[in-house]
Design a protein around this motif. Sequence first.
Motif, PDB file in Angstrom:
ATOM      1  N   PHE A 245       0.829  -1.207   0.000  1.00  0.00           N
ATOM      2  CA  PHE A 245       0.000   0.000   0.000  1.00  0.00           C
ATOM      3  C   PHE A 245       0.865   1.259   0.000  1.00  0.00           C
ATOM      4  N   PHE A 246       1.879   1.285   0.901  1.00  0.00           N
ATOM      5  CA  PHE A 246       2.726   2.475   0.965  1.00  0.00           C
ATOM      6  C   PHE A 246       3.543   2.644  -0.311  1.00  0.00           C
ATOM      7  N   GLN A 247       3.896   1.506  -0.954  1.00  0.00           N
ATOM      8  CA  GLN A 247       4.656   1.642  -2.201  1.00  0.00           C
ATOM      9  C   GLN A 247       3.790   2.246  -3.310  1.00  0.00           C
ATOM     10  N   TYR A 248       2.510   1.847  -3.358  1.00  0.00           N
ATOM     11  CA  TYR A 248       1.613   2.471  -4.337  1.00  0.00           C
ATOM     12  C   TYR A 248       1.505   3.973  -4.076  1.00  0.00           C
ATOM     13  N   ILE A 249       1.305   4.337  -2.799  1.00  0.00           N
ATOM     14  CA  ILE A 249       1.187   5.762  -2.454  1.00  0.00           C
ATOM     15  C   ILE A 249       2.457   6.515  -2.858  1.00  0.00           C
ATOM     16  N   GLY A 250       3.623   5.911  -2.547  1.00  0.00           N
ATOM     17  CA  GLY A 250       4.892   6.556  -2.889  1.00  0.00           C
ATOM     18  C   GLY A 250       5.050   6.759  -4.382  1.00  0.00           C
ATOM     19  N   GLY A 251       4.645   5.746  -5.179  1.00  0.00           N
ATOM     20  CA  GLY A 251       4.737   5.892  -6.634  1.00  0.00           C
ATOM     21  C   GLY A 251       3.848   7.010  -7.144  1.00  0.00           C
ATOM     22  N   LEU A 252       2.634   7.083  -6.594  1.00  0.00           N
ATOM     23  CA  LEU A 252       1.729   8.157  -7.024  1.00  0.00           C
ATOM     24  C   LEU A 252       2.282   9.527  -6.650  1.00  0.00           C
ATOM     25  N   LEU A 253       2.866   9.637  -5.424  1.00  0.00           N
ATOM     26  CA  LEU A 253       3.458  10.911  -5.009  1.00  0.00           C
ATOM     27  C   LEU A 253       4.615  11.292  -5.921  1.00  0.00           C
ATOM     28  N   MET A 254       5.392  10.265  -6.348  1.00  0.00           N
ATOM     29  CA  MET A 254       6.529  10.520  -7.238  1.00  0.00           C
ATOM     30  C   MET A 254       6.033  11.092  -8.563  1.00  0.00           C
ATOM     31  N   LEU A 255       4.992  10.482  -9.117  1.00  0.00           N
ATOM     32  CA  LEU A 255       4.442  10.980 -10.382  1.00  0.00           C
ATOM     33  C   LEU A 255       3.904  12.400 -10.211  1.00  0.00           C
ATOM     34  N   ALA A 256       3.175  12.634  -9.101  1.00  0.00           N
ATOM     35  CA  ALA A 256       2.609  13.971  -8.884  1.00  0.00           C
ATOM     36  C   ALA A 256       3.713  15.010  -8.748  1.00  0.00           C
ATOM     37  N   GLY A 257       4.778  14.665  -8.003  1.00  0.00           N
ATOM     38  CA  GLY A 257       5.872  15.616  -7.822  1.00  0.00           C
ATOM     39  C   GLY A 257       6.562  15.953  -9.117  1.00  0.00           C
ATOM     40  N   SER A 258       6.816  14.938  -9.961  1.00  0.00           N
ATOM     41  CA  SER A 258       7.507  15.251 -11.215  1.00  0.00           C
ATOM     42  C   SER A 258       6.604  16.051 -12.146  1.00  0.00           C
ATOM     43  N   ILE A 259       5.266  15.813 -12.073  1.00  0.00           N
ATOM     44  CA  ILE A 259       4.360  16.618 -12.905  1.00  0.00           C
ATOM     45  C   ILE A 259       4.349  18.065 -12.421  1.00  0.00           C
ATOM     46  N   PHE A 260       4.417  18.272 -11.090  1.00  0.00           N
ATOM     47  CA  PHE A 260       4.511  19.648 -10.568  1.00  0.00           C
ATOM     48  C   PHE A 260       5.776  20.326 -11.079  1.00  0.00           C
ATOM     49  N   CYS A 261       6.907  19.570 -11.088  1.00  0.00           N
ATOM     50  CA  CYS A 261       8.160  20.145 -11.593  1.00  0.00           C
ATOM     51  C   CYS A 261       8.008  20.527 -13.062  1.00  0.00           C
ATOM     52  N   LEU A 262       7.347  19.662 -13.841  1.00  0.00           N
ATOM     53  CA  LEU A 262       7.148  19.960 -15.271  1.00  0.00           C
ATOM     54  C   LEU A 262       6.291  21.208 -15.443  1.00  0.00           C
ATOM     55  N   LEU A 263       5.237  21.330 -14.614  1.00  0.00           N
ATOM     56  CA  LEU A 263       4.371  22.510 -14.715  1.00  0.00           C
ATOM     57  C   LEU A 263       5.143  23.780 -14.370  1.00  0.00           C
ATOM     58  N   ALA A 264       6.020  23.681 -13.354  1.00  0.00           N
ATOM     59  CA  ALA A 264       6.838  24.848 -13.005  1.00  0.00           C
ATOM     60  C   ALA A 264       7.731  25.234 -14.169  1.00  0.00           C
ATOM     61  N   ALA A 265       8.314  24.231 -14.848  1.00  0.00           N
ATOM     62  CA  ALA A 265       9.193  24.537 -15.976  1.00  0.00           C
ATOM     63  C   ALA A 265       8.405  25.156 -17.126  1.00  0.00           C
ATOM     64  N   VAL A 266       7.187  24.648 -17.372  1.00  0.00           N
ATOM     65  CA  VAL A 266       6.351  25.219 -18.427  1.00  0.00           C
ATOM     66  C   VAL A 266       6.005  26.668 -18.099  1.00  0.00           C
ATOM     67  N   GLY A 267       5.657  26.924 -16.809  1.00  0.00           N
ATOM     68  CA  GLY A 267       5.370  28.285 -16.393  1.00  0.00           C
ATOM     69  C   GLY A 267       6.572  29.187 -16.565  1.00  0.00           C
ATOM     70  N   LEU A 268       7.745  28.666 -16.246  1.00  0.00           N
ATOM     71  CA  LEU A 268       8.980  29.432 -16.414  1.00  0.00           C
ATOM     72  C   LEU A 268       9.179  29.824 -17.870  1.00  0.00           C
ATOM     73  N   LEU A 269       8.766  28.950 -18.762  1.00  0.00           N
ATOM     74  CA  LEU A 269       8.986  29.214 -20.193  1.00  0.00           C
ATOM     75  C   LEU A 269       7.903  30.107 -20.771  1.00  0.00           C
ATOM     76  N   ARG A 270       6.669  30.017 -20.264  1.00  0.00           N
ATOM     77  CA  ARG A 270       5.551  30.668 -20.942  1.00  0.00           C
ATOM     78  C   ARG A 270       5.177  32.035 -20.378  1.00  0.00           C
ATOM     79  N   LEU A 271       5.430  32.263 -19.081  1.00  0.00           N
ATOM     80  CA  LEU A 271       4.946  33.499 -18.469  1.00  0.00           C
ATOM     81  C   LEU A 271       5.753  34.708 -18.951  1.00  0.00           C
ATOM     82  N   PRO A 272       5.140  35.901 -18.916  1.00  0.00           N
ATOM     83  CA  PRO A 272       5.715  37.025 -19.668  1.00  0.00           C
ATOM     84  C   PRO A 272       6.899  37.741 -19.033  1.00  0.00           C
ATOM     85  N   ASP A 273       6.967  37.865 -17.703  1.00  0.00           N
ATOM     86  CA  ASP A 273       8.092  38.634 -17.152  1.00  0.00           C
ATOM     87  C   ASP A 273       8.688  37.945 -15.939  1.00  0.00           C
ATOM     88  N   ILE A 274       9.738  38.548 -15.383  1.00  0.00           N
ATOM     89  CA  ILE A 274      10.526  37.909 -14.338  1.00  0.00           C
ATOM     90  C   ILE A 274       9.705  37.613 -13.084  1.00  0.00           C
TER      91      ILE A 274
END
Lengths: 114, 116
Positions: free
Chosen positions: A5-34
Amino acid sequence: MIIAFFQYIGGLLMLAGSIFCLLAAVGLLRLPDIYTRMHAASKAGTMGTGLLLTAIAIVSFDGAIILRAIAGFVFLLLTAPVAAHLLARAAFLTGHKPTELTIINELDSEKTKK
Amino acid sequence: MSSADFLIFAGIVSFAILSLAFFLTILRIILGPTLPDRVIALDMLVYIGIGYIAVVVIYTGYFLYLDIAIALGLVGFLATVAFARFILHRGRASEQIKQMESEPEPEAKKKRKRKL
């Protein structure tokens, strides 16, 4: 059973965390100013990395590892806003203008005309 | 799919997603029009590096790498603070520099030279 059970939870958290990192990178690339870029990077980036560290804490069944992972997360939570604030202050005081889309800029009158 | 298999699968997918995020951040470092843009992208790069190390920890099971992640976070924070001080003292928005260079007044140029 409980380990699986904890391994399933950990895997899901891992996927969610990397998707958050990807969203941050997309925001870094797309948003207009510093300042808006900083908004994306410092919040979503901290969240993504923190979720990945929490996944370590959940998957490992070891007190020392859990403590270190939580300590790393707390350290990130403490330092990321400080770094972002220092950088935003430095950028504003050296005259980097916000984007044209900005509606309210309460510091505009004196400081940016320096 | 058993739980251990799922953990390995999640690790591989996380590696792919984090690699994409790494690539996009490096694109911002290359494109970034001003110095603070590049610094904030470098800060983000440190976060993604910590995330990579976290996924490696789970994927391989060597929990000692966690210490390296914490040390990397410390170094990244100090680097960002140092860059912010540097921008505060030396950096100037590129528009202002262009304005000063286009202005014919010698006073402004003198001021800039003194600072440089």
